[in-house]
Design a protein around this motif. Structure first.
Motif, PDB file in Angstrom:
ATOM      1  N   LEU A 281      -4.986 -13.822   9.370  1.00 30.14           N
ATOM      2  CA  LEU A 281      -5.262 -12.435   8.991  1.00 30.14           C
ATOM      3  C   LEU A 281      -6.330 -12.342   7.905  1.00 30.14           C
TER       4      LEU A 281
ATOM      5  N   HIS B 217      -6.223 -13.673   4.898  1.00 36.12           N
ATOM      6  CA  HIS B 217      -5.657 -13.657   3.544  1.00 36.12           C
ATOM      7  C   HIS B 217      -4.970 -14.990   3.264  1.00 36.12           C
TER       8      HIS B 217
ATOM      9  N   PHE C  47       0.881  -8.253   8.510  1.00 44.71           N
ATOM     10  CA  PHE C  47       0.181  -6.979   8.665  1.00 44.71           C
ATOM     11  C   PHE C  47       1.163  -6.001   9.282  1.00 44.71           C
TER      12      PHE C  47
ATOM     13  N   THR D 234      -2.185  -5.245   4.864  1.00 41.15           N
ATOM     14  CA  THR D 234      -1.790  -6.643   4.859  1.00 41.15           C
ATOM     15  C   THR D 234      -0.963  -6.906   3.617  1.00 41.15           C
TER      16      THR D 234
END
Ligand code: FES
Length: 149
Positions: A115, A117, A125, A130
């Motif tokens: 994602l 991150h 998410f 997120t």
């Protein structure tokens, strides 16, 4: 969802009313409609294509490319990253806990690729934002609709 074609077209036009009619807005447009119905049917893709004046094949191509839009049971999805960094930080356990909790909650916990991150692993998410350093407690709150976080 059973909507006749005209009603669906009107609803999609409403949903996309503030989105500029530009090709680069296709992904936000797809997500906007997906959030409404939790799936993208051929009729919805056609309505998006008509509204944005983009060929159906192009809209379908983008919609079918992204795994996030694959949601055959139409339940609100919560995506848990199970890519390498998040796996190292326990995303598989988070996924299992979420699947157990979501069973009767009308949501679906799904695996997702990275994602973006990774420094906040494990990440999830929820359809709007997120969540970094996700914990089973926060996931349970999201599943129960107790928080937007
Ligand atoms: S590996 Fe999970 S966000 Fe990148």
């Amino acid at each position: 969802m059973d909507l006749d074609k005209a009603a669906l077209s009107r609803r999609v036009q409403e949903l996309l009313s503030d989105i500029p009619r530009e090709r680069q807005q296709l992904l936000p447009a797809l997500w906007r409609v997906f959030e409404e119905y939790w799936h993208l049917s051929p009729e919805m893709i056609d309505a998006i294509a008509q509204t944005l004046d983009i060929p159906y094949a192009d809209v379908y191509g983008v919609a079918s490319f992204y795994a996030l839009f694959a949601n055959p049971d139409n339940k609100k999805p919560i995506y848990i990253c199970t890519d390498v960094m998040c796996a190292l930080y326990g995303s598989e356990d988070l996924l299992k806990a979420g699947e157990d909790l979501a069973n009767d909650a009308g949501v679906r916990v799904k695996e997702a690729p990275c994602l973006g991150h990774c420094d906040g692993a494990p990440a999830l998410f929820d359809g709007r934002q997120t969540i970094r350093h996700a914990s089973p407690k926060v996931l349970a709150q999201i599943i129960r609709g107790e928080t937007d976080a």
